[in-house]
Design an enzyme around this catalytic site. Structure first.
Site, mmCIF file in Angstrom:
data_model
loop_
_atom_site.group_PDB
_atom_site.id
_atom_site.type_symbol
_atom_site.label_atom_id
_atom_site.label_comp_id
_atom_site.label_asym_id
_atom_site.label_seq_id
_atom_site.Cartn_x
_atom_site.Cartn_y
_atom_site.Cartn_z
ATOM 1 N N ASP A 9 36.049 29.157 52.806
ATOM 2 C CA ASP A 9 35.290 28.034 53.908
ATOM 3 C C ASP A 9 33.744 29.017 54.266
ATOM 4 O O ASP A 9 34.220 29.554 55.104
ATOM 5 C CB ASP A 9 36.171 27.647 55.047
ATOM 6 C CG ASP A 9 37.115 26.708 53.972
ATOM 7 O OD1 ASP A 9 37.945 27.243 53.280
ATOM 8 O OD2 ASP A 9 37.588 25.206 54.992
ATOM 9 N N GLU A 40 32.779 23.288 52.257
ATOM 10 C CA GLU A 40 33.109 21.572 52.713
ATOM 11 C C GLU A 40 32.482 21.964 54.009
ATOM 12 O O GLU A 40 31.828 20.846 55.657
ATOM 13 C CB GLU A 40 34.507 21.721 53.400
ATOM 14 C CG GLU A 40 35.146 22.204 53.861
ATOM 15 C CD GLU A 40 36.545 21.784 54.705
ATOM 16 O OE1 GLU A 40 36.751 20.314 54.454
ATOM 17 O OE2 GLU A 40 36.796 22.732 54.984
ATOM 18 N N ASN A 41 32.610 23.065 54.888
ATOM 19 C CA ASN A 41 31.699 23.327 56.536
ATOM 20 C C ASN A 41 30.402 23.769 56.040
ATOM 21 O O ASN A 41 30.005 24.512 57.503
ATOM 22 C CB ASN A 41 32.420 24.520 56.915
ATOM 23 C CG ASN A 41 34.224 24.284 57.388
ATOM 24 O OD1 ASN A 41 34.945 24.337 56.367
ATOM 25 N ND2 ASN A 41 34.374 23.142 57.716
ATOM 26 N N HIS A 69 36.217 17.537 54.935
ATOM 27 C CA HIS A 69 35.199 17.054 55.713
ATOM 28 C C HIS A 69 34.110 16.877 54.257
ATOM 29 O O HIS A 69 32.531 16.209 54.469
ATOM 30 C CB HIS A 69 34.761 18.221 56.190
ATOM 31 C CG HIS A 69 35.238 18.665 57.726
ATOM 32 N ND1 HIS A 69 35.946 17.396 58.564
ATOM 33 C CD2 HIS A 69 36.590 19.813 57.467
ATOM 34 C CE1 HIS A 69 36.284 18.511 59.655
ATOM 35 N NE2 HIS A 69 36.436 19.979 58.818
ATOM 36 N N HIS A 152 42.999 23.251 49.223
ATOM 37 C CA HIS A 152 42.689 22.873 50.589
ATOM 38 C C HIS A 152 43.780 22.085 51.386
ATOM 39 O O HIS A 152 44.250 20.932 51.407
ATOM 40 C CB HIS A 152 41.326 22.099 50.755
ATOM 41 C CG HIS A 152 40.804 22.060 51.780
ATOM 42 N ND1 HIS A 152 39.835 23.439 52.610
ATOM 43 C CD2 HIS A 152 40.531 21.540 52.596
ATOM 44 C CE1 HIS A 152 39.044 22.644 53.230
ATOM 45 N NE2 HIS A 152 39.531 21.792 53.230
ATOM 46 N N HIS A 177 40.655 26.088 54.045
ATOM 47 C CA HIS A 177 41.029 25.434 54.917
ATOM 48 C C HIS A 177 41.439 25.712 56.450
ATOM 49 O O HIS A 177 40.886 25.650 57.382
ATOM 50 C CB HIS A 177 41.878 24.560 54.466
ATOM 51 C CG HIS A 177 42.220 23.078 55.841
ATOM 52 N ND1 HIS A 177 41.359 22.635 56.272
ATOM 53 C CD2 HIS A 177 43.199 22.664 56.344
ATOM 54 C CE1 HIS A 177 41.891 22.401 57.343
ATOM 55 N NE2 HIS A 177 42.702 22.002 57.396
ATOM 56 N N HIS A 179 40.202 28.568 57.298
ATOM 57 C CA HIS A 179 39.600 29.920 57.526
ATOM 58 C C HIS A 179 40.648 30.655 57.720
ATOM 59 O O HIS A 179 39.630 31.985 59.138
ATOM 60 C CB HIS A 179 38.365 28.955 59.151
ATOM 61 C CG HIS A 179 38.221 27.924 58.564
ATOM 62 N ND1 HIS A 179 36.819 27.144 59.295
ATOM 63 C CD2 HIS A 179 38.482 26.849 57.556
ATOM 64 C CE1 HIS A 179 35.841 26.225 58.848
ATOM 65 N NE2 HIS A 179 37.165 25.920 57.603
HETATM 66 FE FE LIG Z 1 39.246 21.747 55.771
HETATM 67 FE FE LIG Z 2 37.064 24.365 56.732
#
Ligand SMILES: [Fe+2]
Ligand SMILES: [Fe+2]
Length: 282
Positions: A9, A40-41, A69, A152, A177, A179
């Site tokens: 991520d 996604e981040n 996200h 994820h 997901h 992290h």
């Molecule tokens: Fe996530």
């Molecule tokens: Fe994430």
């Protein structure tokens, strides 16, 4: 044998920066053939925009996966409908914009299938990932034997279950997901590379990429604050998988961490190598 890097991520500007500064160097040093990154981040900590998708491609990423996200920045819907280099989780409903799988070539012409799936434990309910992956694997042309899954998901048990479910049917199942990198990288008996979570690309002096003081304040006092993206100890985290392109079986898996200090050293070495050579004194 082909070598695939999966990047965990990417969080905010610091995450994007280290990918932009470090990935070309990594592609050379590690002789990478293909790069998948979870984005996604990337838009200030949540979601992705069409511009950020293009920046990841320009930095050397071949395919972008997402997660819970995905639609936080709605303008990405158009890219999800039209671009082959970005995916929605395959177990989102059919009405959600985006493709459920993609096949992209390496520079040498090896076709790689990429699929994203979302977990359901401790997460917002989505469609069944088991049925979704069976459906998707049946759709992908049989000659595409190199197949990579970004799962994820929150729970390690969920991730292990999907890895075991797909052992021998795909080249790699890696998690994103949480992290946080897990130290369980391995090759299952059927030839599927597996790791519960490949970690986060972004500031590690943080709570999952956000400022420690802000998250702490809200957690302790219950007063809302803005969870700004943190800034310090930026690292690119991912995992490299070597796959036999004839069989689709994985032969090796190893974790990778690239720090900003390593990127700076590589940049200095490249700058020194590019300096004009002083002509000899006559
Ligand atoms: Fe996530
Ligand atoms: Fe994430």
């Amino acid at each position: 044998m082909i070598r695939i890097l999966l990047i965990g991520d990417i969080v905010g500007k610091p995450g994007l920066k280290i990918v932009q500064r470090g990935l070309a160097f990594l592609r050379r040093r590690e002789a990478l053939d293909f790069v998948v990154a979870n984005g996604e981040n990337i838009a200030d900590g949540s979601g992705i925009t069409p511009g950020l998708h293009r920046k990841l491609l320009a930095a050397g990423v071949d395919c972008v996966t997402l997660g819970d996200h995905i639609y936080r920045r709605q303008e990405i819907s158009e890219s999800l409908k039209t671009e082959a280099t970005i995916l929605k989780p395959a177990n989102y409903p059919p009405t959600a914009p985006g493709r459920t799988w993609t096949v992209l070539p390496t520079a040498a012409g090896v076709k790689i299938a990429v699929i994203s799936l979302l977990g359901r434990v401790f997460m917002r309910p989505v469609d069944c990932p088991w049925q979704a992956i069976d459906r998707v694997l049946a759709e992908i042309p049989a000659e595409v034997v190199v197949r990579v899954i970004d799962f994820h998901a929150e729970a390690t048990s969920d991730k292990q279950l999907l890895g075991r479910y797909l052992d021998g049917r795909v080249s790699a199942v890696v998690g994103t997901h949480t992290h946080v990198t897990t130290a369980d990288e391995q090759i299952f008996p059927g030839g599927t590379a597996f790791q519960c979570d490949i970690g986060m690309t972004g500031p590690h002096h943080s709570i999952l990429g956000r400022r420690i003081d802000r998250v702490l304040e809200t957690t302790v006092s219950f007063l809302p604050t803005h969870f700004d993206v943190a800034t310090d100890d930026v690292r690119l985290c991912g995992t490299i998988v070597d796959v036999d392109e004839q069989t689709g079986k994985a032969h090796a898996i190893r974790r990778l961490v690239l720090t900003l200090a390593e990127v700076e050293t590589a940049e200095q070495a490249a700058a020194a190598a590019a300096l004009p050579v002083t002509p000899p004194l006559m």
